[in-house]
Write an enzyme that holds these catalytic residues in place. Structure first.
Site: not given
Length: 428
Positions: A59, A215, A154, A212, A311, A61
């Protein structure tokens, strides 16, 4: 049989006696003690060091890496301010900008032994600039790294104008997985629909899911159960991942007990992200402060597959990092109280075999005869020492080809009166 490569005197994880590993035509062909060196084109002496399959970053980005401070720094350290800063940076994204930063960070990871990466890509952009760039990156790095791309909304599937259509377009362009972010939608009902829509797309395009999920520190954020229920109802077992799940740290134990059993039944993978989880969560606490990371130890005990991701790497959410998955595993060991001797062995699985299961690459992953010769030689004799020292990855091989090498640094300690050559030289 002659070999292209022979690695001598290897230590394998959970195997006591040293072995030799022979490679031919990019595959492991023999793993046994005392193989004849004369039959190999190249011989590398591991000298009792640990050899492991490549690390996996389950995971990250890549579209946001190396943007820290652009256009400003995250002064509150919160997830929400990070999202706001990213929304300010997105209009300035260009194809070249995304590719340059992603390629740089992939090189960091490969040098440190990570050869499989799952990257979430923000698709809340009418032009899908980052996605188009990373689709090119995926092809360009195939010789050194296998890259999976997740269509990640997002700003929400429902809360962002045209979110549903952008998700569909991302899959049509070639995204490997369907993402989601139910806890960020405006209402709980919209969050539930976020999950349902992700499953509908996954079924239509025959893709895996990695959302996701929860979180947050909010104990009332409970979308992971929705994902597990949809997984069972849609018969998508083994193909679904819930990432972060940090609210689980705040659930009462009675509810957590129920949820763990449901996740195990649904065969949902959970991916924790130690760096971001511990930095972003607990920001609204005074004292005591929550650690924020999900219940890794308890999930494993319940039969749930758990893996780790880095991440963020120098972006609006986490200003530090260098793409070292062994460092992420060490931090998880600390945060999750997994310091028992057998638990330490299990921590290494979080960035290797467990992560391979989450990415569904088990058929071509692992140090077994007949599988691709992808492996690392660590400058340490065991998982315990690897997680203690975070040693250099001396050699990184993919398909039997050396793609990275690191020479470990050495320290010199000289007492009063000692001359050069008399001092003690070692590496820590």
């Amino acid at each position: 049989m002659s070999y292209d490569l022979l690695i001598r005197r290897v230590r394998l994880h959970r195997r006591q006696q040293p072995v030799d590993i022979a490679v031919k035509d990019g595959l492991f062909v023999k793993i046994a003690a005392d193989l004849p060196s004369a039959e190999a084109t190249r011989v590398v002496d591991a000298d009792g060091r640990l050899v492991v399959p490549p690390f996996i970053d389950a995971h990250v980005h890549l579209d946001a890496v190396l943007t820290v401070g652009q256009p400003r720094y995250n002064s509150s350290g919160t997830l929400l301010e990070g999202i706001q800063i990213w929304s300010e940076r997105k209009p300035d994204l260009t194809h070249e900008d995304v590719k340059r930063r992603a390629l740089e960070e992939i090189r960091w990871e490969v040098a440190q032994g990570t050869l499989h990466i799952r990257s979430h890509v923000d698709v809340c952009d009418p032009n899908l600039t980052a996605l188009r760039a990373l689709l090119e990156v995926r092809e360009e790095v195939r010789d050194i790294c296998d890259l999976q791309l997740v269509a990640f909304p997002q700003d929400g599937i429902l809360s962002f104008p045209g979110g549903r259509e952008l998700m569909r377009k991302a899959l049509e362009l070639g995204c490997d997985l369907v993402g989601g972010i139910p806890h960020y939608e405006w209402t709980r009902d919209m969050g539930v629909e976020d999950v349902h829509y992700a499953f509908a797309l996954a079924k239509e395009f025959n893709r895996d899911i990695d959302c996701h999920c929860d979180e947050t520190d909010d104990p009332q954020s409970r979308f992971t159960e929705v994902m597990a229920a949809d997984t069972i109802e849609q018969s998508w077992q083994g193909r679904v991942t819930a990432s972060h799940c940090t609210a689980m740290h705040s659930y009462d134990n009675a509810y957590a007990f129920k949820l763990l059993r449901l996740l195990a039944r649904a065969q949902v993978n959970v991916i924790a992200n130690p760096f971001d989880n511990v930095v972003l969560q607990g920001r609204f606490d005074t004292y005591p402060k929550r650690r924020g990371i999900t219940r890794v130890k308890e999930l494993l005990a319940s039969g749930v597959n758990v893996a780790l991701g880095h991440d963020s790497i120098m972006d609006p959410w986490f200003p530090l990092g260098r793409g070292d998955m062994l460092a992420a595993a060490q931090l998880a060991l600390f945060l999750c109280h997994m310091s028992g001797h057998e638990e330490i062995d299990a921590v290494l699985d979080l960035i290797t075999t467990n992560a391979a299961r989450a990415l569904r690459i088990q058929d071509r992953y692992g140090i077994e005869e007949g599988k691709p010769a992808d492996f690392l030689i660590l400058d340490a004799p065991s998982a315990f020492e690897a997680l203690r020292l975070l040693p250099a990855r001396l050699y990184v091989f993919k398909g039997g080809r050396e793609i990275a090498r690191t020479t470990p640094g050495r320290s010199v300690v000289r007492r009063a009166g000692e001359k050069e050559g008399q001092e003690v030289t070692f590496h820590v």
